[in-house]
Design a protein around this motif. Structure first.
Motif, PDB file in Angstrom:
ATOM      1  N   GLU A 148      43.142  38.292  28.968  1.00 21.38           N
ATOM      2  CA  GLU A 148      42.326  39.463  28.644  1.00 21.38           C
ATOM      3  C   GLU A 148      40.833  39.168  28.759  1.00 21.38           C
ATOM      4  N   THR A 154      37.587  38.251  31.887  1.00 22.11           N
ATOM      5  CA  THR A 154      36.963  38.933  33.021  1.00 22.11           C
ATOM      6  C   THR A 154      36.693  37.966  34.154  1.00 22.11           C
ATOM      7  N   LEU A 191      37.806  42.498  41.075  1.00 18.27           N
ATOM      8  CA  LEU A 191      37.480  43.676  40.276  1.00 18.27           C
ATOM      9  C   LEU A 191      38.654  44.641  40.219  1.00 18.27           C
ATOM     10  N   LEU A 238      42.178  36.628  33.513  1.00 17.84           N
ATOM     11  CA  LEU A 238      42.628  38.013  33.348  1.00 17.84           C
ATOM     12  C   LEU A 238      43.890  38.082  32.504  1.00 17.84           C
ATOM     13  N   MET A 261      34.691  54.461  39.720  1.00 20.52           N
ATOM     14  CA  MET A 261      33.402  53.866  40.089  1.00 20.52           C
ATOM     15  C   MET A 261      32.978  54.323  41.479  1.00 20.52           C
ATOM     16  N   ALA A 274      40.379  52.885  37.791  1.00 15.01           N
ATOM     17  CA  ALA A 274      39.019  52.678  37.300  1.00 15.01           C
ATOM     18  C   ALA A 274      38.054  52.403  38.447  1.00 15.01           C
ATOM     19  N   VAL A 275      38.483  51.575  39.405  1.00  7.53           N
ATOM     20  CA  VAL A 275      37.614  51.314  40.560  1.00  7.53           C
ATOM     21  C   VAL A 275      37.420  52.593  41.373  1.00  7.53           C
ATOM     22  N   GLU A 297      41.171  43.291  37.828  1.00  6.10           N
ATOM     23  CA  GLU A 297      40.735  43.396  36.439  1.00  6.10           C
ATOM     24  C   GLU A 297      40.742  44.826  35.927  1.00  6.10           C
ATOM     25  N   ALA A 298      40.130  45.733  36.663  1.00  3.05           N
ATOM     26  CA  ALA A 298      39.928  47.103  36.174  1.00  3.05           C
ATOM     27  C   ALA A 298      41.063  48.045  36.564  1.00  3.05           C
ATOM     28  N   GLY A 299      41.732  47.751  37.667  1.00  2.64           N
ATOM     29  CA  GLY A 299      42.797  48.628  38.146  1.00  2.64           C
ATOM     30  C   GLY A 299      42.280  49.632  39.159  1.00  2.64           C
TER      31      GLY A 299
END
Length: 473
Positions: free
Chosen positions: A423, A425, A440, A420, A452, A448-449, A443-445
């Motif tokens: 940059e 995954t 997750l 991570l 989802m 963002a989660v 990675e996404a913050g």
């Protein structure tokens, strides 16, 4: 870095047992296609992950879209989980019934529905495997290139957004799925996408479902891109003095734009395992297993270029596998690497990693990972689709020794944190499942989660579609 989620111990939320009334409804609708025999349930309650969970409460063997729709409607009326099942090759616990529920086995839905060779497309049922598909369309001069190693179903490959050995040239499932037939959480069948190669019509629902791991709906039909069988194919093995030398060669050939079809790394531990398992005599040093597709002249040119690059990094002379039989033997051995490694330590289980980083950072990432693994003293092996920056470490643990499991998870955590920071995954192709839920978020913050999660709530308000996977409810 958040700790990785594990279903061992307390479940994510309380189980939702199947009411007797639901089991009666399933038996009435499906007859012999429904089973709650313990052996059948246990078969559908385990995969290749290191996790243990109770089996599902019942299994329905679906044979049509209508079967899936009716099974989901029955489950929805009782708010009982539904878990799609292909062949059970998941490495991240995707199909485990962590809250109980109904396993939907799609293995009998394995037909080709429509082959359009003039458009290079095919529509299949979700239960067909990649090997079956390619065997049945070979006469057309076409093939489907996505090859994750395991002979997985196309539905499972869509669910996890799989890729594999050919991705460096042909892309992943994301790039090769044109449309889907999906049963949603209300038991309705819907179509996403078309057979056209592009579209600007509305939200891209196909991409929403590809990679959703069964948490938004059950995929029953898939329209795929096909490719002409290459005029010439040649495979080669090249040994290197170190993993770093092999990876540096890979970086150079990708940065030069060499259109290699496959570029696979095996470390010395992996080579040693496949030698024993497949009775090969490969030198037990780090190696690249490569394949070239194209015209005879193009393949020869690619091979010359890669040989020169390999020599610059200490690579030994190529060993060529030009006949189909020789190539099949090599790639079969590569695909057996996971199970071959397990046999080197009888009774063990593998905790596998799945990071992917920008190609320029690959050597740095793998070198640091090897140093950590060697220092830890835990048996391990490395294989990787290094042409696209994706590699896997399998830590071989004794399931009776919690300290080994904890050590493997700690090494995995350090590897993901490194990826991570580069940059990359936490998952290049296996998906999140149970194992990478905390990763997750890293990675996404959270925002963002959270988005989802809003999508999940909107499409599956009762949380019946493979609950407990990707993120918590």
């Amino acid at each position: 870095m958040n700790a990785p989620h594990s279903p061992v111990g307390a479940p994510l939320i309380a189980p939702r047992p199947m009411p007797e009334a639901m089991l009666d409804a399933l038996r009435t609708r499906f007859g012999a296609q429904c089973s709650n025999a313990r052996a059948v349930r246990e078969q559908h309650g385990r995969d290749e992950s290191p996790f243990d969970a109770p089996p599902p409460d019942a299994v329905v063997f679906c044979e049509s879209n209508e079967d899936v729709m009716d099974a989901v409607k029955i489950a929805a009326s009782h708010r009982v989980p539904v878990i799609p099942f292909g062949v059970g090759s998941s490495l991240e616990g995707h199909l485990l019934a962590v809250q109980g529920g109904l396993s939907l086995d799609l293995g009998r839905m394995n037909r080709i529905l429509r082959l359009n060779p003039e458009d290079l497309t095919v529509t299949v049922q979700a239960g067909i495997t990649r090997t079956q598909l390619n065997n049945e369309i070979r006469h057309s001069g076409l093939f489907f290139p996505i090859d994750p190693g395991a002979d997985a179903t196309l539905g499972g490959m869509c669910a996890t957004r799989a890729s594999g050995t050919n991705a460096v040239r042909y892309g992943t499932m994301r790039e090769n799925v044109l449309g889907l037939g999906v049963v949603n959480a209300q038991g309705e069948w819907l179509r996403t996408g078309t057979r056209a190669r592009k579209s600007s019509a509305g939200y891209d629902l196909t991409r929403l479902f590809v990679g959703s791991e069964g948490t938004l709906g059950v995929m029953t039909e898939i329209t795929l891109k096909l490719y002409p069988l290459p005029e010439a194919v040649s495979a080669a093995v090249c040994q290197f003095p170190s993993v770093d030398a092999a990876v540096q060669t890979t970086i150079a050939l990708i940065q030069m734009g060499v259109p290699i079809a496959r570029c696979e790394l095996l470390d010395a531990n992996a080579v040693r395992a496949v030698n024993r398992h497949d009775k090969l005599t490969l030198a037990e040093v780090p190696m690249l297993l490569m394949e070239f597709h194209g015209s005879p002249a193009g393949v020869a040119e690619q091979a010359r270029t890669v040989q020169e690059l390999a020599a610059d990094h200490g690579g030994l002379d190529f060993e060529w596998a030009s006949t189909p039989e020789e190539r099949t033997r090599l790639w079969t051995a590569r695909h057996h690497a996971y199970f071959a490694a397990l046999q080197t330590r009888p009774g063990c289980r593998a905790v596998t990693t799945d990071t992917c980083v920008p190609i320029s950072r690959l050597a740095e990432c793998i070198t640091a990972t090897v140093e950590e693994a060697d220092a830890a003293g835990l048996p391990y092996f490395i294989v990787g689709h290094v042409g696209d920056g994706n590699f896997h470490v399998g830590y071989l643990i004794d399931p009776q020794l919690p300290a080994e499991r904890a050590l493997a998870e700690d090494l995995n955590q350090k590897l993901v944190a490194r990826a991570l920071a580069m940059e990359g995954t936490c998952s290049g192709e296996h998906g999140v499942g149970l194992h990478k839920m905390g990763f997750l978020v890293d990675e996404a913050g959270p925002a963002a989660v959270g988005l989802m999660r809003q999508i999940k709530h909107a499409l599956d308000p009762d949380n019946i579609m493979n609950p407990g996977k990707i993120f918590s409810w």
